[in-house]
Design a protein around this motif. Sequence first.
Motif, PDB file in Angstrom:
ATOM      1  N   ILE A   1      15.893  31.681 -32.464  1.00  0.00           N
ATOM      2  CA  ILE A   1      15.677  30.593 -31.493  1.00  0.00           C
ATOM      3  C   ILE A   1      17.104  30.323 -30.905  1.00  0.00           C
ATOM      4  CG2 ILE A   1      13.587  29.696 -32.459  1.00  0.00           C
ATOM      5  CD1 ILE A   1      15.768  27.206 -33.121  1.00  0.00           C
ATOM      6  N   THR A   2      17.011  29.934 -29.662  1.00  0.00           N
ATOM      7  CA  THR A   2      18.205  29.295 -28.921  1.00  0.00           C
ATOM      8  C   THR A   2      17.619  27.955 -28.525  1.00  0.00           C
ATOM      9  OG1 THR A   2      18.952  31.236 -28.051  1.00  0.00           O
ATOM     10  CG2 THR A   2      19.651  29.359 -27.194  1.00  0.00           C
ATOM     11  N   LEU A   3      18.199  26.843 -29.327  1.00  0.00           N
ATOM     12  CA  LEU A   3      17.740  25.526 -29.062  1.00  0.00           C
ATOM     13  C   LEU A   3      18.740  24.963 -27.928  1.00  0.00           C
ATOM     14  CD1 LEU A   3      16.080  23.137 -30.150  1.00  0.00           C
ATOM     15  CD2 LEU A   3      17.691  22.692 -31.670  1.00  0.00           C
ATOM     16  N   GLN A   4      17.990  24.111 -27.061  1.00  0.00           N
ATOM     17  CA  GLN A   4      18.640  23.431 -25.895  1.00  0.00           C
ATOM     18  C   GLN A   4      18.509  22.124 -25.788  1.00  0.00           C
ATOM     19  OE1 GLN A   4      18.310  25.477 -22.188  1.00  0.00           O
ATOM     20  NE2 GLN A   4      17.708  27.294 -23.181  1.00  0.00           N
ATOM     21  N   ILE A   5      19.359  21.138 -25.803  1.00  0.00           N
ATOM     22  CA  ILE A   5      19.217  19.780 -25.823  1.00  0.00           C
ATOM     23  C   ILE A   5      19.973  18.799 -24.394  1.00  0.00           C
ATOM     24  CG2 ILE A   5      19.637  17.691 -27.057  1.00  0.00           C
ATOM     25  CD1 ILE A   5      19.727  19.209 -29.481  1.00  0.00           C
ATOM     26  N   LYS A   6      19.347  18.199 -23.895  1.00  0.00           N
ATOM     27  CA  LYS A   6      19.631  17.520 -22.779  1.00  0.00           C
ATOM     28  C   LYS A   6      19.922  15.913 -23.308  1.00  0.00           C
ATOM     29  CE  LYS A   6      20.795  17.084 -18.420  1.00  0.00           C
ATOM     30  NZ  LYS A   6      22.017  17.694 -18.033  1.00  0.00           N
ATOM     31  N   MET A   7      21.038  15.233 -23.545  1.00  0.00           N
ATOM     32  CA  MET A   7      21.104  13.831 -24.098  1.00  0.00           C
ATOM     33  C   MET A   7      21.341  12.693 -22.838  1.00  0.00           C
ATOM     34  SD  MET A   7      21.655  14.609 -27.232  1.00  0.00           S
ATOM     35  CE  MET A   7      22.265  13.088 -28.020  1.00  0.00           C
ATOM     36  N   ASP A   8      20.795  11.705 -23.129  1.00  0.00           N
ATOM     37  CA  ASP A   8      20.989  10.517 -22.243  1.00  0.00           C
ATOM     38  C   ASP A   8      21.786   9.564 -23.216  1.00  0.00           C
ATOM     39  OD1 ASP A   8      21.024   8.411 -20.541  1.00  0.00           O
ATOM     40  OD2 ASP A   8      19.000   7.995 -20.487  1.00  0.00           O
ATOM     41  N   GLY A   9      23.104   9.503 -23.273  1.00  0.00           N
ATOM     42  CA  GLY A   9      23.997   8.761 -24.040  1.00  0.00           C
ATOM     43  C   GLY A   9      24.078   9.276 -25.770  1.00  0.00           C
ATOM     44  N   ASP A  10      23.379   8.628 -26.518  1.00  0.00           N
ATOM     45  CA  ASP A  10      23.121   8.948 -27.718  1.00  0.00           C
ATOM     46  C   ASP A  10      21.664   9.264 -28.164  1.00  0.00           C
ATOM     47  OD1 ASP A  10      24.354   9.412 -30.397  1.00  0.00           O
ATOM     48  OD2 ASP A  10      23.110   7.532 -31.271  1.00  0.00           O
ATOM     49  N   VAL A  11      20.841   9.430 -27.081  1.00  0.00           N
ATOM     50  CA  VAL A  11      19.546   9.789 -27.252  1.00  0.00           C
ATOM     51  C   VAL A  11      19.084  11.061 -26.823  1.00  0.00           C
ATOM     52  CG1 VAL A  11      17.067   9.246 -26.288  1.00  0.00           C
ATOM     53  CG2 VAL A  11      18.720   7.272 -26.832  1.00  0.00           C
ATOM     54  N   LEU A  12      18.429  11.903 -27.722  1.00  0.00           N
ATOM     55  CA  LEU A  12      17.894  13.213 -27.044  1.00  0.00           C
ATOM     56  C   LEU A  12      16.875  13.020 -26.071  1.00  0.00           C
ATOM     57  CD1 LEU A  12      18.831  13.333 -30.200  1.00  0.00           C
ATOM     58  CD2 LEU A  12      17.548  15.597 -30.483  1.00  0.00           C
ATOM     59  N   LYS A  13      17.100  13.379 -24.884  1.00  0.00           N
ATOM     60  CA  LYS A  13      16.519  13.085 -23.802  1.00  0.00           C
ATOM     61  C   LYS A  13      15.368  14.130 -23.532  1.00  0.00           C
ATOM     62  CE  LYS A  13      16.388  12.289 -18.592  1.00  0.00           C
ATOM     63  NZ  LYS A  13      17.315  11.986 -17.607  1.00  0.00           N
ATOM     64  N   ASP A  14      15.782  15.219 -23.669  1.00  0.00           N
ATOM     65  CA  ASP A  14      14.960  16.433 -23.457  1.00  0.00           C
ATOM     66  C   ASP A  14      15.516  17.597 -24.402  1.00  0.00           C
ATOM     67  OD1 ASP A  14      12.633  17.835 -22.655  1.00  0.00           O
ATOM     68  OD2 ASP A  14      13.195  18.256 -20.650  1.00  0.00           O
ATOM     69  N   LEU A  15      14.458  18.489 -24.887  1.00  0.00           N
ATOM     70  CA  LEU A  15      14.770  19.598 -25.509  1.00  0.00           C
ATOM     71  C   LEU A  15      13.912  20.932 -25.226  1.00  0.00           C
ATOM     72  CD1 LEU A  15      14.462  17.019 -27.662  1.00  0.00           C
ATOM     73  CD2 LEU A  15      15.658  18.622 -29.282  1.00  0.00           C
ATOM     74  N   SER A  16      14.407  21.973 -25.372  1.00  0.00           N
ATOM     75  CA  SER A  16      13.500  23.070 -25.320  1.00  0.00           C
ATOM     76  C   SER A  16      14.169  24.234 -25.849  1.00  0.00           C
ATOM     77  CB  SER A  16      13.444  23.526 -23.598  1.00  0.00           C
ATOM     78  OG  SER A  16      14.632  24.147 -23.441  1.00  0.00           O
TER      79      SER A  16
ATOM     80  N   ASP B   1      21.291   9.862 -34.664  1.00  0.00           N
ATOM     81  CA  ASP B   1      21.099   9.703 -36.223  1.00  0.00           C
ATOM     82  C   ASP B   1      19.730   9.556 -36.615  1.00  0.00           C
ATOM     83  OD1 ASP B   1      23.859   9.127 -36.250  1.00  0.00           O
ATOM     84  OD2 ASP B   1      23.795   7.094 -36.424  1.00  0.00           O
ATOM     85  N   GLU B   2      18.568   9.241 -35.885  1.00  0.00           N
ATOM     86  CA  GLU B   2      17.337   9.322 -36.078  1.00  0.00           C
ATOM     87  C   GLU B   2      16.898  10.770 -36.303  1.00  0.00           C
ATOM     88  OE1 GLU B   2      15.477   5.285 -34.117  1.00  0.00           O
ATOM     89  OE2 GLU B   2      15.692   7.154 -32.818  1.00  0.00           O
ATOM     90  N   ALA B   3      17.224  11.863 -35.298  1.00  0.00           N
ATOM     91  CA  ALA B   3      17.169  12.945 -35.380  1.00  0.00           C
ATOM     92  C   ALA B   3      17.581  13.725 -36.623  1.00  0.00           C
ATOM     93  CB  ALA B   3      17.546  13.785 -34.058  1.00  0.00           C
ATOM     94  N   VAL B   4      18.755  13.451 -36.791  1.00  0.00           N
ATOM     95  CA  VAL B   4      19.420  14.031 -38.057  1.00  0.00           C
ATOM     96  C   VAL B   4      18.553  13.566 -39.383  1.00  0.00           C
ATOM     97  CG1 VAL B   4      21.508  14.071 -39.482  1.00  0.00           C
ATOM     98  CG2 VAL B   4      21.727  14.349 -36.849  1.00  0.00           C
ATOM     99  N   HIS B   5      18.427  12.409 -39.509  1.00  0.00           N
ATOM    100  CA  HIS B   5      17.525  11.824 -40.479  1.00  0.00           C
ATOM    101  C   HIS B   5      15.964  12.559 -40.565  1.00  0.00           C
ATOM    102  CE1 HIS B   5      16.173   9.024 -43.608  1.00  0.00           C
ATOM    103  NE2 HIS B   5      14.912   8.992 -42.952  1.00  0.00           N
ATOM    104  N   LEU B   6      15.315  12.733 -39.526  1.00  0.00           N
ATOM    105  CA  LEU B   6      14.235  13.321 -39.515  1.00  0.00           C
ATOM    106  C   LEU B   6      14.308  14.938 -40.032  1.00  0.00           C
ATOM    107  CD1 LEU B   6      12.603  11.993 -36.348  1.00  0.00           C
ATOM    108  CD2 LEU B   6      11.899  11.826 -38.519  1.00  0.00           C
ATOM    109  N   ALA B   7      15.589  15.462 -39.526  1.00  0.00           N
ATOM    110  CA  ALA B   7      15.892  16.811 -39.901  1.00  0.00           C
ATOM    111  C   ALA B   7      16.090  16.942 -41.482  1.00  0.00           C
ATOM    112  CB  ALA B   7      16.959  17.498 -39.291  1.00  0.00           C
TER     113      ALA B   7
END
Length: 141
Positions: free
Chosen positions: A42-57, A83-89
């Motif tokens: 997989i190739t994971l792509q992330i668009k951030m808005d500050g510290d928030v994962l705004k969009d992913l594909s 931090d929330e995303a890392v904790h969920l992972a």
Amino acid sequence: MALDEIYTTLIMEESRSQHNRGDLENPDYKELGHNPSCGDEITLQIKMDGDVLKDLSYTGEGCAISQASTSIMIDTVRGKTRDEAVHLADTFIGMIKGVSLTEEEEDALEDAMAFEGISKLPARVKCAVLPWYTLKNILEK
């Protein structure tokens, strides 16, 4: 219909879904995740808005479990802080490794709980955790 049948149906439907597939325009992060033992990629792509994962594909190919896990992970972490995303992972990876979760952790994982039974299928563990480790690699740099 038994709960495991519902989870199997969810995984199969999500693996065929296109709603989180494709390229983001100008992603902040783009990382390849690869499972050499079975060829999932997989190739994971992330668009951030500050510290928030705004969009992913994601783009990629692999078994139903890796593709569904990636799509469901995206739905689970979209809109969360780094931090929330890392904790969920970490929570997901722990669940797959057989760690018992609290009710609060189960609720936080949402549809990703469909993969709970993968811990009993050692050959599929790497398939399920591939996107979650890829996410951690990006966010912990």
